[in-house]
Design a protein around this motif. Sequence first.
Motif, PDB file in Angstrom:
ATOM      1  N   LEU A  60       0.821  -1.212   0.000  1.00 10.76           N
ATOM      2  CA  LEU A  60       0.000   0.000   0.000  1.00 10.76           C
ATOM      3  C   LEU A  60       0.857   1.266   0.000  1.00 10.76           C
ATOM      4  O   LEU A  60       0.388   2.328  -0.407  1.00 10.76           O
ATOM      5  CB  LEU A  60      -0.933  -0.006   1.216  1.00 10.76           C
ATOM      6  CG  LEU A  60      -2.083  -1.014   1.157  1.00 10.76           C
ATOM      7  CD1 LEU A  60      -2.729  -1.175   2.522  1.00 10.76           C
ATOM      8  CD2 LEU A  60      -3.116  -0.599   0.119  1.00 10.76           C
ATOM      9  N   ALA A  61       2.089   1.151   0.440  1.00  9.68           N
ATOM     10  CA  ALA A  61       2.998   2.301   0.453  1.00  9.68           C
ATOM     11  C   ALA A  61       3.759   2.459  -0.862  1.00  9.68           C
ATOM     12  O   ALA A  61       4.556   3.395  -0.997  1.00  9.68           O
ATOM     13  CB  ALA A  61       3.996   2.163   1.604  1.00  9.68           C
ATOM     14  N   ASP A  62       3.504   1.575  -1.813  1.00 11.48           N
ATOM     15  CA  ASP A  62       4.262   1.561  -3.072  1.00 11.48           C
ATOM     16  C   ASP A  62       3.297   1.597  -4.259  1.00 11.48           C
ATOM     17  O   ASP A  62       2.896   0.547  -4.766  1.00 11.48           O
ATOM     18  CB  ASP A  62       5.137   0.306  -3.118  1.00 11.48           C
ATOM     19  CG  ASP A  62       6.139   0.336  -4.253  1.00 11.48           C
ATOM     20  OD1 ASP A  62       5.909   1.053  -5.235  1.00 11.48           O
ATOM     21  OD2 ASP A  62       7.153  -0.380  -4.160  1.00 11.48           O
ATOM     22  N   PRO A  63       2.915   2.794  -4.719  1.00 10.96           N
ATOM     23  CA  PRO A  63       1.959   2.881  -5.822  1.00 10.96           C
ATOM     24  C   PRO A  63       2.398   2.129  -7.070  1.00 10.96           C
ATOM     25  O   PRO A  63       1.556   1.552  -7.778  1.00 10.96           O
ATOM     26  CB  PRO A  63       1.863   4.389  -6.092  1.00 10.96           C
ATOM     27  CG  PRO A  63       2.245   5.030  -4.800  1.00 10.96           C
ATOM     28  CD  PRO A  63       3.281   4.135  -4.207  1.00 10.96           C
ATOM     29  N   ASP A  64       3.674   2.096  -7.343  1.00 14.88           N
ATOM     30  CA  ASP A  64       4.127   1.420  -8.559  1.00 14.88           C
ATOM     31  C   ASP A  64       3.924  -0.091  -8.469  1.00 14.88           C
ATOM     32  O   ASP A  64       3.571  -0.733  -9.468  1.00 14.88           O
ATOM     33  CB  ASP A  64       5.597   1.749  -8.829  1.00 14.88           C
ATOM     34  CG  ASP A  64       5.797   3.209  -9.205  1.00 14.88           C
ATOM     35  OD1 ASP A  64       4.911   3.776  -9.879  1.00 14.88           O
ATOM     36  OD2 ASP A  64       6.822   3.789  -8.808  1.00 14.88           O
TER      37      ASP A  64
END
Length: 241
Positions: free
Chosen positions: A86-90
Amino acid sequence: MTTITTRTVEYPADNLTMIGYLALPAGAERRPAVLIGPEGTGLSDVERRRAEALAELGYVALAFDLHGGRYLEEPEEMLARCMPLLADPDRMRGIGHAALDVLRAEPRADPDRTAAIGYGTGGAVALELGRDGVDLHAIATVNALTTGRPGEAARIRCPVWAGVGSEDPIMPPAQRVAFTEEMQAAGVDWRLVVYGGALHAFHHPSVDHTVRPGVGYHPRHAQRAWRDVVALLAECLPVTD
């Protein structure tokens, strides 16, 4: 009498072999297509049944996988995987694009008429597809009022519907405000429905959830939220004969 057909589909994403669940409507013609993203625990029979319900309405539906065919019932294990995701949009976009490619490659699916709906982590993936500028006709998310990187919500090209329980401690009022301010500032056609008295994951039958604080099934609101999602699809991605 012809009926829907279903099958599992394997595809690579996030360095895993994902196992999605594809549901096809009766007939042979191309139909609009819908991605379905699961809660952070992973793909379960709840999302499979939703894919089947959409196929019965005439959609090609793919319930996508988050964890390489696993269902993470233990909260610690689920959080250990989902919080970095969830902390990594990519990474989320990679998971979403891989599933969307599978869906659009299905011969029964109209690749130019797609929507994405999701719950919890799966809803965050759907929103990130929108923020990545994917050509979708609608995005619906329950329990996933996640905000994105500055300015990227302006890439969203379709209506966004969001639902949340009023008593959801994971998506509290401050998160609702941040989400709606992001959507409004980006000029998105957005809606937010707050279901009174509902907790986090209120749409998900309790028999399929580890009991933990702030999480609980609300049968009436679960039905209402599903009707709202179906209504959004009927408005933005109608099935036409």
